[in-house]
Design a protein around this motif. Structure first.
Motif, PDB file in Angstrom:
ATOM      1  N   GLN A   5     -63.094  32.862 -29.468  1.00 46.39           N
ATOM      2  CA  GLN A   5     -63.116  32.290 -28.129  1.00 46.39           C
ATOM      3  C   GLN A   5     -62.420  33.264 -27.186  1.00 46.39           C
ATOM      4  OE1 GLN A   5     -60.977  28.592 -28.082  1.00 46.39           O
ATOM      5  NE2 GLN A   5     -59.120  29.452 -28.997  1.00 46.39           N
ATOM      6  N   PRO A   6     -62.705  33.188 -25.885  1.00 47.54           N
ATOM      7  CA  PRO A   6     -62.049  34.092 -24.935  1.00 47.54           C
ATOM      8  C   PRO A   6     -60.529  33.961 -24.983  1.00 47.54           C
ATOM      9  CG  PRO A   6     -63.898  32.959 -23.898  1.00 47.54           C
ATOM     10  CD  PRO A   6     -63.691  32.310 -25.232  1.00 47.54           C
ATOM     11  N   ASP A   7     -59.841  35.000 -24.558  1.00 46.76           N
ATOM     12  CA  ASP A   7     -58.381  34.994 -24.551  1.00 46.76           C
ATOM     13  C   ASP A   7     -57.826  34.014 -23.511  1.00 46.76           C
ATOM     14  OD1 ASP A   7     -58.394  37.075 -26.462  1.00 46.76           O
ATOM     15  OD2 ASP A   7     -58.557  38.585 -24.881  1.00 46.76           O
ATOM     16  N   TYR A   8     -58.592  33.779 -22.456  1.00 39.71           N
ATOM     17  CA  TYR A   8     -58.146  32.846 -21.411  1.00 39.71           C
ATOM     18  C   TYR A   8     -59.379  32.376 -20.638  1.00 39.71           C
ATOM     19  CZ  TYR A   8     -58.557  37.157 -18.692  1.00 39.71           C
ATOM     20  OH  TYR A   8     -59.030  38.339 -18.145  1.00 39.71           O
ATOM     21  N   GLU A   9     -59.242  31.266 -19.940  1.00 46.14           N
ATOM     22  CA  GLU A   9     -60.347  30.682 -19.186  1.00 46.14           C
ATOM     23  C   GLU A   9     -60.816  31.648 -18.098  1.00 46.14           C
ATOM     24  OE1 GLU A   9     -61.436  26.542 -16.794  1.00 46.14           O
ATOM     25  OE2 GLU A   9     -59.529  26.725 -17.857  1.00 46.14           O
ATOM     26  N   GLY A  10     -62.128  31.820 -17.998  1.00 46.14           N
ATOM     27  CA  GLY A  10     -62.700  32.692 -16.978  1.00 46.14           C
ATOM     28  C   GLY A  10     -62.878  34.126 -17.417  1.00 46.14           C
ATOM     29  N   GLN A  11     -62.383  34.483 -18.605  1.00 45.11           N
ATOM     30  CA  GLN A  11     -62.522  35.855 -19.082  1.00 45.11           C
ATOM     31  C   GLN A  11     -63.990  36.178 -19.403  1.00 45.11           C
ATOM     32  OE1 GLN A  11     -60.792  36.751 -22.906  1.00 45.11           O
ATOM     33  NE2 GLN A  11     -60.217  38.824 -22.286  1.00 45.11           N
ATOM     34  N   MET A  12     -64.709  35.171 -19.890  1.00 41.20           N
ATOM     35  CA  MET A  12     -66.135  35.291 -20.176  1.00 41.20           C
ATOM     36  C   MET A  12     -66.881  34.224 -19.377  1.00 41.20           C
ATOM     37  SD  MET A  12     -66.552  37.654 -22.749  1.00 41.20           S
ATOM     38  CE  MET A  12     -68.157  37.225 -23.434  1.00 41.20           C
ATOM     39  N   VAL A  13     -68.085  34.558 -18.932  1.00 43.03           N
ATOM     40  CA  VAL A  13     -68.955  33.567 -18.296  1.00 43.03           C
ATOM     41  C   VAL A  13     -70.308  33.648 -18.986  1.00 43.03           C
ATOM     42  CG1 VAL A  13     -70.080  32.803 -16.176  1.00 43.03           C
ATOM     43  CG2 VAL A  13     -67.752  33.749 -16.076  1.00 43.03           C
TER      44      VAL A  13
END
Length: 231
Positions: free
Chosen positions: A74-82
């Motif tokens: 999962q991404p390291d933090y919210e918004g890092q991937m879209v």
């Protein structure tokens, strides 16, 4: 004050790959590039097989839906991937419009080498999950200059499966996910093995130089943390 322990993130994973690719290509040109791409296919297959093993262990069949549900990171933090879905029928198509791997390669001026990660990894993971599955890119990858990465997964996600997918993801939570110490150690192991097998002494040199580059970039602790993690 207790010193915080090193913990790899997507940036470390992305940069290590690009450094290995750069050194292999500098030493052996197109043959080094072929070795990197072969290593990436094996790495993707290994990830897909691990995902399939998790699904079967939970009593779930190997379908497009479970492939989407049993992701290992999962991404390291919210918004890092879209990312998201374009359509679910007649075939599932998905997109990525913001990519942490691309951001890392751009930050470290390694896009030219990092983009080789994107050539076959999604198809390799998918075929590792189930050998008759085929993932087809339907746009130029962002690392190669495209606006978005888009994929066709070859089969539909039925209305029932589309409804089940978020429930299955919620049920699994992070139980089948690995942290990026694990993923980075896995990448290091498999790509290094292929470079050495393909290129011999040049492959060994490429690995040693790339690992020194990695230490110079992040610090020795981010290499030491990978010791003994994989396999």
């Amino acid at each position: 004050m207790k010193e915080e322990q090193a913990c790899c993130k997507i940036e470390h994973h992305a940069v290590l790959f690009a450094l290995l690719a750069r050194r292999a290509i500098e030493l052996r040109g197109d043959v080094g590039r072929e070795a990197i791409l072969a290593g990436m296919t094996a790495y993707g297959n290994e990830r897909g097989m691990r995902m399939a093993g998790n699904a079967l262990e939970h009593g779930d069949p190997l379908t497009v839906m479970t492939n989407q549900a049993y992701g290992e990171w999962q991404p390291d933090y919210e918004g890092q991937m879209v990312f998201g879905q374009i359509q679910t029928e007649p075939t599932l198509q998905t997109y990525i419009s913001k990519c942490a791997w691309c951001d890392a390669w751009e930050k470290h001026d390694l896009m030219e080498y990092g983009k080789l990660y994107c050539v076959n990894v999604d198809k390799a993971v998918y075929q590792g999950f189930r050998s008759d599955f085929v993932c087809t890119p339907i746009s130029k990858a962002m690392s190669w200059g495209g606006e978005q990465c888009k994929f066709d997964w070859g089969l539909p996600l039925t209305p029932e499966e589309a409804e089940e997918l978020p429930r299955k993801k919620k049920e699994l939570g992070t139980s089948c996910m690995k942290d990026f110490n694990y993923h980075t150690a896995h990448l290091k192991y498999t790509i290094s093995r292929f470079l050495i097998n393909y290129l011999g002494e040049d492959g060994q040199e490429a690995v040693e130089l790339a690992l020194q580059d990695y230490v110079d970039t992040f610090g020795r602790e981010y290499l030491d943390i990978l010791e003994g993690v994989y396999p």
